[in-house]
Scaffold this active site. Structure first.
Site, PDB file in Angstrom:
ATOM      1  CG  HIS A   1      -4.281   9.681   0.492  1.00 60.55           C
ATOM      2  ND1 HIS A   1      -2.906   9.559   0.402  1.00 60.55           N
ATOM      3  CD2 HIS A   1      -4.600   9.188   1.707  1.00 60.55           C
ATOM      4  CE1 HIS A   1      -2.447   9.028   1.506  1.00 60.55           C
ATOM      5  NE2 HIS A   1      -3.445   8.787   2.320  1.00 60.55           N
TER       6      HIS A   1
ATOM      7  CG  ASP B   1      -1.788   1.222   1.318  1.00 56.74           C
ATOM      8  OD1 ASP B   1      -2.822   1.210   0.624  1.00 56.74           O
ATOM      9  OD2 ASP B   1      -1.453   2.187   2.024  1.00 56.74           O
TER      10      ASP B   1
ATOM     11  CE  LYS C   1      -3.505   4.791   0.455  1.00 59.51           C
ATOM     12  NZ  LYS C   1      -2.134   4.578   0.959  1.00 59.51           N
TER      13      LYS C   1
ATOM     14  CE1 TYR D   1       0.724   7.796   3.323  1.00 63.56           C
ATOM     15  CE2 TYR D   1       1.135   5.620   2.419  1.00 63.56           C
ATOM     16  CZ  TYR D   1       0.297   6.514   3.038  1.00 63.56           C
ATOM     17  OH  TYR D   1      -0.978   6.122   3.409  1.00 63.56           O
TER      18      TYR D   1
HETATM   19  N1  LIG Z   1      -5.639   5.918   3.453  1.00 66.25           N
HETATM   20  C1  LIG Z   1      -5.215   6.605   4.488  1.00 66.25           C
HETATM   21  O1  LIG Z   1      -5.586   7.784   4.691  1.00 66.25           O
HETATM   22  C2  LIG Z   1      -4.273   5.991   5.465  1.00 66.25           C
HETATM   23  C3  LIG Z   1      -4.133   6.558   6.753  1.00 66.25           C
HETATM   24  C4  LIG Z   1      -3.249   5.942   7.644  1.00 66.25           C
HETATM   25  C5  LIG Z   1      -2.548   4.800   7.269  1.00 66.25           C
HETATM   26  N2  LIG Z   1      -2.693   4.278   6.009  1.00 66.25           N
HETATM   27  C6  LIG Z   1      -1.963   3.070   5.569  1.00 66.25           C
HETATM   28  O2  LIG Z   1      -2.093   2.075   6.578  1.00 66.25           O
HETATM   29  C7  LIG Z   1      -0.802   1.622   6.982  1.00 66.25           C
HETATM   30  C8  LIG Z   1      -0.799   1.136   8.401  1.00 66.25           C
HETATM   31  O3  LIG Z   1      -1.287   2.123   9.294  1.00 66.25           O
HETATM   32  P1  LIG Z   1      -0.442   2.714  10.490  1.00 66.25           P
HETATM   33  O4  LIG Z   1       1.000   2.679  10.194  1.00 66.25           O
HETATM   34  O5  LIG Z   1      -1.086   4.006  10.829  1.00 66.25           O
HETATM   35  O6  LIG Z   1      -0.817   1.772  11.724  1.00 66.25           O
HETATM   36  P2  LIG Z   1      -0.606   0.257  12.197  1.00 66.25           P
HETATM   37  O7  LIG Z   1      -0.241  -0.608  11.068  1.00 66.25           O
HETATM   38  O8  LIG Z   1      -1.826  -0.043  12.986  1.00 66.25           O
HETATM   39  O9  LIG Z   1       0.588   0.423  13.229  1.00 66.25           O
HETATM   40  C9  LIG Z   1       1.938   0.286  12.849  1.00 66.25           C
HETATM   41  C10 LIG Z   1       2.792   0.093  14.117  1.00 66.25           C
HETATM   42  O10 LIG Z   1       2.297  -1.042  14.821  1.00 66.25           O
HETATM   43  C11 LIG Z   1       3.363  -1.745  15.420  1.00 66.25           C
HETATM   44  N3  LIG Z   1       3.350  -3.130  14.923  1.00 66.25           N
HETATM   45  C12 LIG Z   1       3.222  -3.549  13.637  1.00 66.25           C
HETATM   46  N4  LIG Z   1       3.243  -4.889  13.576  1.00 66.25           N
HETATM   47  C13 LIG Z   1       3.402  -5.331  14.844  1.00 66.25           C
HETATM   48  C14 LIG Z   1       3.516  -6.607  15.420  1.00 66.25           C
HETATM   49  N5  LIG Z   1       3.426  -7.729  14.700  1.00 66.25           N
HETATM   50  N6  LIG Z   1       3.713  -6.680  16.770  1.00 66.25           N
HETATM   51  C15 LIG Z   1       3.779  -5.561  17.535  1.00 66.25           C
HETATM   52  N7  LIG Z   1       3.673  -4.321  17.031  1.00 66.25           N
HETATM   53  C16 LIG Z   1       3.476  -4.207  15.708  1.00 66.25           C
HETATM   54  C17 LIG Z   1       4.651  -1.061  15.005  1.00 66.25           C
HETATM   55  O11 LIG Z   1       5.039  -0.230  16.087  1.00 66.25           O
HETATM   56  P3  LIG Z   1       6.601  -0.133  16.519  1.00 66.25           P
HETATM   57  O12 LIG Z   1       7.266   0.508  15.352  1.00 66.25           O
HETATM   58  O13 LIG Z   1       6.526   0.740  17.739  1.00 66.25           O
HETATM   59  O14 LIG Z   1       7.067  -1.530  16.793  1.00 66.25           O
HETATM   60  C18 LIG Z   1       4.246  -0.220  13.798  1.00 66.25           C
HETATM   61  O15 LIG Z   1       5.021   0.943  13.690  1.00 66.25           O
HETATM   62  C19 LIG Z   1       0.089   2.843   6.692  1.00 66.25           C
HETATM   63  O16 LIG Z   1       1.460   2.501   6.635  1.00 66.25           O
HETATM   64  C20 LIG Z   1      -0.475   3.310   5.368  1.00 66.25           C
HETATM   65  O17 LIG Z   1       0.018   2.507   4.316  1.00 66.25           O
HETATM   66  C21 LIG Z   1      -3.564   4.850   5.107  1.00 66.25           C
END
Ligand SMILES: NC(=O)c1ccc[n+]([C@@H]2O[C@H](COP(=O)([O-])OP(=O)(O)OC[C@H]3O[C@@H](n4cnc5c(N)ncnc54)[C@H](OP(=O)(O)O)[C@@H]3O)[C@@H](O)[C@H]2O)c1
Length: 346
Positions: free
Chosen positions: A131, A64, A98, A69
């Protein structure tokens, strides 16, 4: 970026063929877990590009991405290395990007898409999303008080002009599917009424404490695949997206208890719940063991029906990515971005 060691499948890789998929309305298959690539303003583009290679070597086939980004050129180098190795073919991958908010103007859409495509080093994308439904811009790294002086509410005619440019990309064979992100039911109803090519996927915030049951069901009922962002509750999200009332999914007693029973991290339970419920989570991580664990969680289906019901009961309606920086002059508060009264504010 390109290291001296040739890309290969990891010795502890999971079998990509075992990863479930959802079928979109064209018949194409999207793997049920994707790797997120937004570094939350905390992780470098190089770290994230390395995580893309790690993920693919471990069995991921869905990435994604997004122009905002700021790392698509580095992810493109990683993808070139992966594809030139011959280990993975382009048609085995599902690559999303996006359109950022400052490129909604009719004349800007196709050039912005072409830039993403060029930076990613590809000749087509599997999915291209708008987006946010607003053309409201913020620079990377801003804090919660930042406002775009030109910010406007949702204007459906303008959104459709942007959408029609995306439809052209489908006509030209440059994009296999188009979709939406950060939408609401009222906005999706208008789009579904007026679109020539309907959205294949809707990317939305989804985690145990923010299950969005109505929007989720609406999307599924329309034959649109829900892609769930921040599936672990985004513990590293930017500071602008943190408020004192936010709850923490991976500390929820129900999630923790199930994780202890299964002897896994609570994040594993969040991903398994997402997949077993029916959405496509896109967890972010730069840590190899986490990247692998998040894919493993999608394959094992470890949650019982009772677990699923218990997790359905812990929804706290806690939106984490509130979007304050997209507010326009005259908006009441961030809830105006999400049509909470069922009406699109103008
Ligand atoms: N469309 C949109 O507007 C939008 C908005 C937000 C996000 N996104 C997309 O969604 C993706 C994911 O969202 P996000 O980064 O906000 O949140 P997330 O995936 O819920 O959280 C990522 C964090 O969770 C922890 N983590 C991941 N896997 C783990 C595991 N197996 N065990 C323990 N901790 C774990 C890590 O923290 P630590 O680094 O502290 O270990 C990581 O930095 C983004 O990268 C992006 O591609 C899209």
């Amino acid at each position: 970026m390109s290291g001296s060691v040739k890309f290969s499948t990891a010795s502890d890789a999971l079998d990509a063929a075992q990863v479930p998929f959802r079928t979109v309305y064209t018949g194409a298959r999207i793997p049920v877990v994707g790797l997120g690539t937004f570094g939350s303003d905390r992780f470098s583009g190089d770290e994230i590009a390395a995580s893309v290679k790690t993920a693919i070597s471990l069995g991921y086939r869905h990435i994604d991405c997004a122009a905002v980004y700021g790392n698509e050129h580095l992810i493109g180098e990683a993808l070139r290395e992966v594809l030139s190795s011959g280990v993975v073919r382009r048609e085995d991958l599902w690559i999303t990007s996006k359109l950022w908010n400052n490129k909604h103007a009719e004349a800007d859409v196709i050039p912005a898409f072409e830039k993403s495509l060029h930076e990613l080093g590809l000749d087509y994308l599997d999915l291209y999303l708008i987006h946010w439904p607003f053309p409201n811009y913020h620079a990377p790294g801003v804090d919660v008080t930042s406002r775009d002086p030109h910010a406007v509410p949702y204007i459906h005619d303008n959104y459709m002009k942007t959408w029609h440019q995306l439809e052209k990309l489908v006509d030209q064979g440059l994009v296999r599917h188009i979709g939406t992100s950060n939408m609401t039911i009222p906005k999706l109803k208008l789009l579904l009424r007026d679109a020539r090519i309907k959205p294949a996927c809707n990317e939305m915030e989804l985690h145990p404490h923010f299950q969005q049951p109505e929007l989720y069901q609406f999307v599924v009922d329309q034959g649109i695949v829900p892609i769930g962002y921040s599936p672990i509750g985004s513990p590293r999200r930017p500071d602008r997206d943190k408020t004192p009332d936010d709850t923490v999914d991976i500390e929820d007693p129900v999630i923790v208890r199930i994780a202890e029973r299964l002897n896994v991290h609570p994040a594993y339970v969040c991903i398994a719940w997402a997949v077993q419920r029916g959405q496509v989570p896109i967890p972010f991580s730069v840590k190899r063991e986490q990247i692998r664990s998040n894919l493993h969680a999608a394959i094992t289906m470890p949650l019982t029906e009772a677990d699923m019901q218990e997790i359905a009961g812990i929804d706290k309606n806690c939106r984490l990515i509130k979007g304050q920086v997209f507010l326009w002059n005259g908006a009441r508060d961030w809830e105006d971005l999400w049509d909470v009264d069922g009406v699109i504010p103008s």
